[in-house]
Design an enzyme around this catalytic site. Sequence first.
Site, short mmCIF file in Angstrom:
data_model
loop_
_atom_site.label_atom_id
_atom_site.label_comp_id
_atom_site.label_asym_id
_atom_site.label_seq_id
_atom_site.Cartn_x
_atom_site.Cartn_y
_atom_site.Cartn_z
N CYS A 470 0.84 -1.20 0.00
CA CYS A 470 0.00 0.00 0.00
C CYS A 470 0.87 1.25 0.00
O CYS A 470 1.03 1.93 -1.00
CB CYS A 470 -0.88 -0.11 1.22
SG CYS A 470 -2.10 1.15 1.45
N GLU A 472 3.87 0.97 2.09
CA GLU A 472 5.04 0.53 2.82
C GLU A 472 6.24 0.41 1.88
O GLU A 472 6.14 0.67 0.70
CB GLU A 472 4.76 -0.82 3.50
CG GLU A 472 3.53 -0.83 4.38
CD GLU A 472 2.32 -1.41 3.67
OE1 GLU A 472 2.00 -0.95 2.55
OE2 GLU A 472 1.67 -2.31 4.22
#
Lengths: 834, 316
Positions: A470, A472
């Site tokens: 997402c 990260e």
Amino acid sequence: MNAPVRIEALSAQEVALLEGRRAVRDNVSERVLRLFERVRTCGQPRVSLERAVLFTESIRTTEGQPMPLRWAKALRHIAENITVSIFEDELIVGRPNDWFGKYGIIYPELDGSLMQPAVAAFRAHQGFPDSVTITEEDERIINEVLAPYWNGRDFATNFARALPEPSRFITFGPDPRNVAQQTGVVFASQGYRHSQNWTPDHAKLLRGGLKAIREEAKARLVALKHPLDTVEKKPFLEAVIVTCDALAIWARRYAELAGKMADKESDAARRRELAEIAEICAWVPENPARSFREALQAQWFSQCFSRLEEMIGGDVCQGRMDQYLYPYYRKDVDEGRLTRDAAEELFQCLWLNMSQNLQIMLSPTAAAGREGFSHHETVTIGGRTPEGEDATNELSYVLLESTRPLRMSYPELAARIHAGTPERFLHAVAEAIKDGKGSPKIINDEFLVPFYLSHGVSHREALDYAVSGCIESRLINRETHKTGGSAINYGSVLEMALRQGRVKILGDLRFGLETGDPRSFASYDELWAAFKSQLENVIAHIMAQGAVARTLKPRHFAAPYASMLHDLAMDACMDLQRHGEGIPGGLDLCTVDGVGGFGTAIDSLAAIKHLIFDEKKLTWDQLLGAMEHNWEGGEIVRQMCLNAPKYGNGIEWVDAIGHAIHKTALDYLRAHPRPNGLGTILRIIPITFHVPAGRVTSATPNGRVAGEYLSEGISPCHGMDVEGPTVSLTSMARATSSACREKGHNLINMKFSPANLAGEAGTRRLMQFIRSWCRERLSHLQFNIINRETLLAAQKDPEKYRDLVVRIAGYCAYFVELTAMQQAEIIARTEEQS
Amino acid sequence: MWESGEDSPDRLTALVVNIQHFSTHDGPGIRSTVFLKGCSLSCKWCCNPESLSPKPELACNQERCIGGEQCGYCSAACPEGAILVTSNNVAVDRERCNGCGKCAEVCPPRALKMFGRRMTVTEVLAAVERDQTFYGESGGGLTLSGGECLLQPGFARALLAEARKRGLHTAIETAGNVPWNFMAMVLPQVDVMLHDFKLSDPGAHRDWTGADNRRILENYRRAYEGFPEVRFVARIPLIRGVNDDVAHVRAVMDFIRPYPNVAELELLPFHNFGAGKYELIGRCWDMGDAGTPHGETVARLRALVQTELGYRAAAS
């Protein structure tokens, strides 16, 4: 008088939709348009059970053997027997299903016990925009083949059973038999996936081929000396060799199929294409890629094999494609074998392949989590090289441009921005963002490099991170954690602080601590103490859940393919799923996630402080009474709450509440290291859990009604930051600026109206905005640049707008495939006007 | 005129309507625009009617009102009996309202709101500096607008001087209808002056804006000549059937042509986004949908400016 629709300017996507054009831009080949149209009109996605059946067939014959070896044998069984198929117009081949169109691979080892009730739930859901097709034959296979073996053996069931009772209760509620329906007070995602976001080192496969990895494993086998090596290391290395063979077998079957199809093909052009595919698949991934085209084909095989091996939360990521593919691109272009247009077309073929794979979890509650079938196979472009130079090259631009013409949200493109990012690249990124598809998202080197340095990583390594999942990131040969954390619902934390640990919507059961009746709180500090206790208690349970998952996973999973592409796993001869924490030299960043209501909690605490303690406009009885009745008959109180000072408007004392919340969690995590001395990081990322998190949160003192979505990421509450994007961003920076090494990634959504960014002046303004964000060292930023009116029109006429792509969280999706609640949430996000 | 101490940043005040962050049409880069209250013109197309009067004004947004059945705090708070609350709505008797703002203070949904807040130079700058990290990157800064910001020259001068001291780029937005010494007092603190040319003919100017343009043009000419270091940006708000003609645009170009420090000429097509605000403060919006110029007209006039002035034609 009917007010005319006031749209000052349109984004490129809006223009294309209104004009009925097939693509946002015209520079796209007929082949790509045909493939795109077929993907978009192929109907609802179907579950693909072939992998599940073959996996089960193999795994039941290997019980008792070392898990990596069992997994490798299962992969070989799949590779030998799964249907291979090549469809019209395809240039990059390979798929785990046997039809052209959208599919979701099913992993019975994850949650096989839940599949039978899930089938009923999924079939009842047919006809909805986010429905998934399950045929009668699928149902039979699940009931007769998969469920009988996996009932009681799957991870989800055993995970729930293994939790300490209070930690189980807060997640699954009072019924000890329930392992599927989560409360939403905390979210445990461990049972949904084998691994959290993961980026394999695809480049290693392109460089040396399977051949090199197999040779390496053989050499290591020979070098094993210690008597205990036969227990762990030998089976692991054998598993690597079997996995190499498996992937080679699968690719060879594609070479054979393409060859046969070429022989039968009457169209000369297609015959040549098929012959070329046959030649390519006969060479890669067994051997090193010799051309750009071979590199892309090998990369696609690598992705597919990763998916056949395990479910990675958000899907398998692609790494820094503009870096590792550049040598192949440069060489082919220089030698006249490749044009820029041809490279873009090949990328688009790859994106279209990705777009057909969806993440479908066959559990009764699966529909509630991610909406729009999200998957985000993140591709990273830009950033810096390990030497610290700007890393952008011609391929960065080819990649960026290749994602612009099609109205689809794949791949998930992430642009790394740093202080020295060239104007040209930032300009190209800003122009792409202005298309209005929410892509690319941007990630800040100035946040992430120091973040990694503080975890003891060398500068060289830190500079080479890839965006993963997402929002990260991953150091692909250094980080070893594959176990996802459970997640905080800040809305529940707040409610428990106000209701003595109880959660109203969940039968008024006590999920938290008894922290006293707020009516007895004489000061804001007492309320804060209650909130803090509830938050720490939730984090304690989340940490316990993480530890249980990590202990349990080696008995359920292995990942020989992911492991063989990881330097440290190969050095240690250890499987990542078995020894994530124990792999020497590995960076194991255990995570706790905040998934919803960070802003909701700030605004609620601020409203109480302002209205009850500072201005004394309300009493506790008035406030709690109005909330108890979900504001019915309490509109005055609600209006006061709605109009109290809000987070995101540059009000220092309000932003400071956010800082206190953030710091509480970080301090608690720092004070409680894991037994091996390793820390835990906190990330505030919503996926779309802020919607279900809101569903279980009753009325909140910020004026929100019961059940409504919570705020997302570290963004202010919807529509409440009214001072403009610059002030909003400054507030977010202030609320999360805890200089702690545990500080993790935080998500920011911004919505602009296209008029604000129109023309070249608008592009420059967006670039300036991004530059300032970069300097503020926030980790992530993403945009929706779209008119509110377009979203409202799409709600009314979904057929016409079926291709409208919007940014959800760390990923994008088709607007009309979202649930009504999620659509409302997107519309409510503040549109930054000037 | 300004006694010592009176013009200290902590004491000097002005009536501020609004401070708009991420302002993108009022000067270079990303800016914050401070709107002062009070204007010496009353253009019929004005899109900021709440900035016309030099006094605080009560705005009444009936859509937000939750009605007297539940609430009614406002009428109880009003010392003048100027507020009429029905079961589901609220109305203001503008004759009686003295602008004290007591009703707005107690209104829970903020259906009643005051336009105009007295702020010191220090307070205004504190608000402006909230997002100052954005100014440097973009070449942006502070824009002082109105109303007519030059009607409060002491405040304007002090604010801009202090802003410069803090490293901010300064701009003002003016219609020019003030005594020359007001403009002359402020200009030394200004980096960019955005200024309007509404109509060419003095009589028509008076009909549409309430004052003729002779003093305005004289001020502009003196400003161009007296302040060569200031960057001037000329603007024409284009209103269909009022001034969207070649003659007016040519007249403006002829006027600015001799002065190299008039760096740009911008054409700003009229929009009626401000119409809703008239009702809030009990004024009447007479323009309807009229006024919005045809796209072709705008394009033609822009092309004319481009041909005649070249680089000085604004890109927008």
